[in-house]
Design an enzyme around this catalytic site. Structure first.
Site, PDB file in Angstrom:
ATOM      1  N   LYS A 153       0.842  -1.196   0.000  1.00 36.78           N
ATOM      2  CA  LYS A 153       0.000   0.000   0.000  1.00 36.78           C
ATOM      3  C   LYS A 153       0.878   1.247   0.000  1.00 36.78           C
ATOM      4  O   LYS A 153       2.040   1.138   0.366  1.00 36.78           O
ATOM      5  CB  LYS A 153      -0.923  -0.020   1.212  1.00 36.78           C
ATOM      6  CG  LYS A 153      -0.169   0.291   2.519  1.00 36.78           C
ATOM      7  CD  LYS A 153      -1.115   0.621   3.639  1.00 36.78           C
ATOM      8  CE  LYS A 153      -0.415   1.462   4.674  1.00 36.78           C
ATOM      9  NZ  LYS A 153      -1.164   1.714   5.868  1.00 36.78           N
ATOM     10  N   GLU A 221      -3.617   5.104  17.077  1.00 36.83           N
ATOM     11  CA  GLU A 221      -2.198   4.877  17.368  1.00 36.83           C
ATOM     12  C   GLU A 221      -1.782   5.856  18.444  1.00 36.83           C
ATOM     13  O   GLU A 221      -2.295   6.977  18.502  1.00 36.83           O
ATOM     14  CB  GLU A 221      -1.356   5.129  16.123  1.00 36.83           C
ATOM     15  CG  GLU A 221      -1.568   4.107  15.027  1.00 36.83           C
ATOM     16  CD  GLU A 221      -0.735   4.434  13.795  1.00 36.83           C
ATOM     17  OE1 GLU A 221       0.284   3.768  13.596  1.00 36.83           O
ATOM     18  OE2 GLU A 221      -1.086   5.381  13.076  1.00 36.83           O
ATOM     19  N   ASP A 240      -4.202   6.861   4.418  1.00 38.19           N
ATOM     20  CA  ASP A 240      -3.298   5.836   4.934  1.00 38.19           C
ATOM     21  C   ASP A 240      -4.058   4.698   5.615  1.00 38.19           C
ATOM     22  O   ASP A 240      -3.608   3.552   5.593  1.00 38.19           O
ATOM     23  CB  ASP A 240      -2.330   6.503   5.930  1.00 38.19           C
ATOM     24  CG  ASP A 240      -1.153   5.603   6.287  1.00 38.19           C
ATOM     25  OD1 ASP A 240      -0.661   4.905   5.383  1.00 38.19           O
ATOM     26  OD2 ASP A 240      -0.735   5.602   7.460  1.00 38.19           O
ATOM     27  N   HIS A 245      -7.616  -0.115   5.359  1.00 38.53           N
ATOM     28  CA  HIS A 245      -7.910  -0.963   6.519  1.00 38.53           C
ATOM     29  C   HIS A 245      -9.342  -0.795   7.039  1.00 38.53           C
ATOM     30  O   HIS A 245     -10.047  -1.769   7.242  1.00 38.53           O
ATOM     31  CB  HIS A 245      -6.950  -0.651   7.668  1.00 38.53           C
ATOM     32  CG  HIS A 245      -5.503  -0.674   7.278  1.00 38.53           C
ATOM     33  ND1 HIS A 245      -4.984  -1.617   6.418  1.00 38.53           N
ATOM     34  CD2 HIS A 245      -4.470   0.118   7.630  1.00 38.53           C
ATOM     35  CE1 HIS A 245      -3.689  -1.388   6.264  1.00 38.53           C
ATOM     36  NE2 HIS A 245      -3.345  -0.339   6.983  1.00 38.53           N
ATOM     37  N   LYS A 343      -3.327   9.461  14.866  1.00 39.49           N
ATOM     38  CA  LYS A 343      -2.029   9.272  15.517  1.00 39.49           C
ATOM     39  C   LYS A 343      -2.007  10.086  16.799  1.00 39.49           C
ATOM     40  O   LYS A 343      -2.744  11.047  16.955  1.00 39.49           O
ATOM     41  CB  LYS A 343      -0.908   9.733  14.591  1.00 39.49           C
ATOM     42  CG  LYS A 343      -0.753   8.817  13.385  1.00 39.49           C
ATOM     43  CD  LYS A 343       0.547   9.079  12.662  1.00 39.49           C
ATOM     44  CE  LYS A 343       0.745   8.132  11.498  1.00 39.49           C
ATOM     45  NZ  LYS A 343       1.061   6.753  11.888  1.00 39.49           N
TER      46      LYS A 343
HETATM   47  P1  NAD Z   1      11.432   2.315   2.653  1.00 41.05           P
HETATM   48  O1  NAD Z   1      11.418   3.659   2.050  1.00 41.05           O
HETATM   49  O2  NAD Z   1      12.074   2.105   3.985  1.00 41.05           O
HETATM   50  O3  NAD Z   1      12.111   1.273   1.660  1.00 41.05           O
HETATM   51  C1  NAD Z   1      11.932   1.257   0.300  1.00 41.05           C
HETATM   52  C2  NAD Z   1      13.042   0.474  -0.387  1.00 41.05           C
HETATM   53  O4  NAD Z   1      13.109   0.802  -1.766  1.00 41.05           O
HETATM   54  C3  NAD Z   1      14.426   0.727   0.188  1.00 41.05           C
HETATM   55  O5  NAD Z   1      15.118  -0.504   0.215  1.00 41.05           O
HETATM   56  C4  NAD Z   1      15.042   1.644  -0.873  1.00 41.05           C
HETATM   57  O6  NAD Z   1      16.439   1.568  -0.883  1.00 41.05           O
HETATM   58  C5  NAD Z   1      14.444   1.058  -2.111  1.00 41.05           C
HETATM   59  N1  NAD Z   1      14.526   1.968  -3.255  1.00 41.05           N
HETATM   60  C6  NAD Z   1      14.033   3.227  -3.349  1.00 41.05           C
HETATM   61  N2  NAD Z   1      14.306   3.744  -4.558  1.00 41.05           N
HETATM   62  C7  NAD Z   1      14.993   2.805  -5.265  1.00 41.05           C
HETATM   63  C8  NAD Z   1      15.544   2.734  -6.579  1.00 41.05           C
HETATM   64  N3  NAD Z   1      15.449   3.755  -7.447  1.00 41.05           N
HETATM   65  N4  NAD Z   1      16.161   1.599  -6.953  1.00 41.05           N
HETATM   66  C9  NAD Z   1      16.271   0.576  -6.094  1.00 41.05           C
HETATM   67  N5  NAD Z   1      15.776   0.575  -4.836  1.00 41.05           N
HETATM   68  C10 NAD Z   1      15.135   1.671  -4.430  1.00 41.05           C
HETATM   69  O7  NAD Z   1       9.935   1.841   2.672  1.00 41.05           O
HETATM   70  P2  NAD Z   1       9.272   0.753   3.636  1.00 41.05           P
HETATM   71  O8  NAD Z   1       8.840   1.434   4.874  1.00 41.05           O
HETATM   72  O9  NAD Z   1      10.118  -0.449   3.744  1.00 41.05           O
HETATM   73  O10 NAD Z   1       7.946   0.399   2.832  1.00 41.05           O
HETATM   74  C11 NAD Z   1       7.951  -0.329   1.645  1.00 41.05           C
HETATM   75  C12 NAD Z   1       6.569  -0.349   1.046  1.00 41.05           C
HETATM   76  O11 NAD Z   1       5.665  -0.895   1.978  1.00 41.05           O
HETATM   77  C13 NAD Z   1       6.029   1.026   0.695  1.00 41.05           C
HETATM   78  O12 NAD Z   1       5.197   0.901  -0.432  1.00 41.05           O
HETATM   79  C14 NAD Z   1       5.193   1.395   1.899  1.00 41.05           C
HETATM   80  O13 NAD Z   1       4.181   2.299   1.572  1.00 41.05           O
HETATM   81  C15 NAD Z   1       4.662   0.049   2.276  1.00 41.05           C
HETATM   82  N6  NAD Z   1       4.322  -0.088   3.685  1.00 41.05           N
HETATM   83  C16 NAD Z   1       5.233   0.015   4.668  1.00 41.05           C
HETATM   84  C17 NAD Z   1       4.880  -0.166   5.992  1.00 41.05           C
HETATM   85  C18 NAD Z   1       5.874  -0.067   7.113  1.00 41.05           C
HETATM   86  O14 NAD Z   1       5.503  -0.394   8.242  1.00 41.05           O
HETATM   87  N7  NAD Z   1       7.073   0.324   6.863  1.00 41.05           N
HETATM   88  C19 NAD Z   1       3.585  -0.465   6.327  1.00 41.05           C
HETATM   89  C20 NAD Z   1       2.694  -0.582   5.299  1.00 41.05           C
HETATM   90  C21 NAD Z   1       3.078  -0.404   4.005  1.00 41.05           C
END
Ligand code: NAD
Length: 491
Positions: A153, A221, A240, A245, A343
């Site tokens: 998402k 939260e 979000d 959800h 939040k």
């Molecule tokens: P993040 O920003 O920490 O990680 C994203 C990843 O993509 C990193 O490894 C980054 O290095 C990589 N990346 C970015 N640009 C790049 C490029 N040009 N080439 C190669 N790699 C690249 O994000 P996250 O928090 O891990 O979340 C990932 C996904 O999951 C997102 O879509 C976010 O919306 C979703 N999400 C995250 C959470 C959470 O708890 N973190 C919860 C729900 C959804």
């Protein structure tokens, strides 16, 4: 069920989600014996890592975040199937290397060409990665095998962008190859809504407008945005949380019984409810948005949203949102569904409260029932997963005085086995090809159809109300329910 021969490719493997949720979930599945012996895990990211560096990162993530005990033999077997591909999403050579690794693993680990591609990347890269998979022949499964895409998402930021994204994704993958993550659906308590409603006799007869006064769905939260300003600002709490959800929780609470417990039947019923959801005309009276101001939480003074690092002091992003929706069908006509999320609220809790009408008549004199609330069935999604039924009972003593009591079911007490993490369940389902717990694109679009007018209204009407951190949101939200003669629960 155990997954057949397969591999999982995680894009964005250096991200937070991969480290805290996905890697531990893969290990926990392996530890429970649910992955095939030759299971392979491939990581793709912009680091100059070798396979063993990647394995070390996974190892550390597992030691820190896994749910189950660490067992060396399980780890060793898993680690042998780990590969790392360094590269940018634009980098054609990296995708060719991924293709070569997939071939090599098919031969060395017997993965049989079956791969799931998990896009754990910032949403703006979803189209790029999907297109690269097609361009390099990775999206097409060789005869007799499968390829699946797992998309995180948020899926779009409004109806138009969600449609655009769906169009791009469906140019590459068939609808049944696409698994959109709404991790709430992987939670035991959420799946239990259906068990509760449709495996029992005693709830369904009263689960309708004849007995239910209203429904409250809350995801609160106690934390702020932390270091996620870049992601959060401009998105806000309604996009979000409510769009995905809370509307999914609402759909499961309000839907009719599916003809069978399979993806098609579930989709059909959820979609019917979402289509019947009516957004009120007078959005100013039936929606509220807020922003947390400074306040006290957990004994500490905390900053307001506009003072957080990386946030524009003029930002109008909502960190609290409440909406009143109705479902225009025979079962629910006239029953409001109040959805709220925020939040920095008083407590971390997600719950669905079905609040019943008062008894039509009371033989007791009015002083006896002065303190009696309405009956309610509360499904606690997190924490303290379980369910509570609230009803009136006589207070012991010589006079007739009736007060609220509760009857509680807690997972922790009724079952000895701890619940799997949502991501554990969902990753396994992807490998099994079981789409029951994944929203389909029509549901996603329908949810944006509901939220878009609310966001549009907010865009053209001033600023979010401020609420103190640690409180239960802006006073306007209390007034919104008070106008209907109701009040929010204080969970
Ligand atoms: P993040 O920003 O920490 O990680 C994203 C990843 O993509 C990193 O490894 C980054 O290095 C990589 N990346 C970015 N640009 C790049 C490029 N040009 N080439 C190669 N790699 C690249 O994000 P996250 O928090 O891990 O979340 C990932 C996904 O999951 C997102 O879509 C976010 O919306 C979703 N999400 C995250 C959470 C959470 O708890 N973190 C919860 C729900 C959804």
């Amino acid at each position: 069920r155990i997954a057949g021969p397969s591999g999982l490719v995680i894009f964005g493997v250096t991200g937070d989600l991969a480290r805290k949720k996905l890697m531990p979930a893969v290990y926990d599945l392996a530890n429970r014996g649910l992955l095939p012996p030759g299971f392979s895990l491939l990581g793709f990211a912009r680091r100059e890592w070798e396979d063993q560096d990647f394995a070390q990162v996974v190892h550390d993530a597992v030691r820190e975040h896994a749910r189950t005990d660490f067992r060396e033999e399980v780890w060793q077997q898993l680690a042998e199937g780990m590969r790392f591909i360094p590269g940018d999403f634009d980098d054609d050579a990296a995708f060719e290397q991924l293709r070569a690794s997939v071939k090599e693993l098919d031969a060395s680990r017997g993965t049989s060409g079956n791969y799931a591609f998990y896009l754990s990347v910032p949403p703006k890269f979803f189209p790029k990665v999907v297109q690269q998979l097609k361009r390099h022949g990775l999206a097409d499964a060789p005869e007799g095998s499968w390829r699946r895409a797992v998309i995180e998402k948020p899926f779009g930021h409004d109806l138009a962008s969600a449609r655009e994204l769906n169009a791009i994704v469906h140019e590459v993958f068939d609808p049944d190859q696409v698994f959109r993550i709404d991790h709430y659906l992987g939670k035991e308590t959420v799946q239990n809504i259906l068990a509760l409603r449709f495996a029992n006799q005693m709830y369904e007869p009263i689960w309708n407008r004849s007995y239910v006064d209203h429904v409250q769905i809350t995801m609160a939260e106690d934390i702020g945005i932390g270091g996620r300003a870049g992601y959060y600002d401009g998105i806000g709490s309604a996009r979000d949380v409510i769009q995905n959800h809370l509307l999914q929780l609402m759909a499961l609470t309000a839907m009719e019984e599916p003809a069978a417990f399979d993806a098609e039947s579930l989709l059909a019923e959820k979609l019917k409810v979402l289509k019947a959801v009516r957004v009120p005309d007078d959005l100013g009276r039936h929606t509220v948005r807020g922003q947390y101001a400074e306040g006290w939480q957990g004994g500490k003074q905390v900053r307001g949203y506009l003072q957080e690092d990386g946030i524009d002091p003029a930002s109008t992003t909502d960190t609290y949102a409440a909406v009143k929706l109705e479902v225009d069908n025979r079962r629910w006509a006239g029953v409001p569904f109040y959805l709220r999320t925020g939040k920095r609220l008083g407590r971390r809790v997600t719950e669905i409260a079905v609040v019943f009408q008062r008894a039509p008549h009371s033989p007791f004199d009015s002083t006896a029932t002065e303190e009696l609330g309405a009956n309610a069935i509360v499904i606690r999604v997190q924490p303290d997963e379980g369910m509570t039924v609230r009803f009136g009972s006589k207070v012991p003593g010589t006079s007739m005085e009736i007060r609220d009591v509760t009857m509680d079911f807690a997972y922790g007490e009724s079952f000895t086995e701890s619940s799997p993490e949502a991501y554990e369940r969902l990753i396994l389902d992807v490998l099994l090809g079981d789409a029951n717990l994944f929203p389909r694109h029509r549901e996603v679009e329908e949810s944006w159809r509901i939220l878009d007018p609310v966001e549009d209204h907010w865009d053209s009407h001033g600023r979010p109300a401020q609420y103190a951190s640690g409180s239960w949101g802006p006073g306007e939200a209390d007034e919104m329910l008070a106008r209907d003669g109701r009040s929010w629960r204080r969970p």
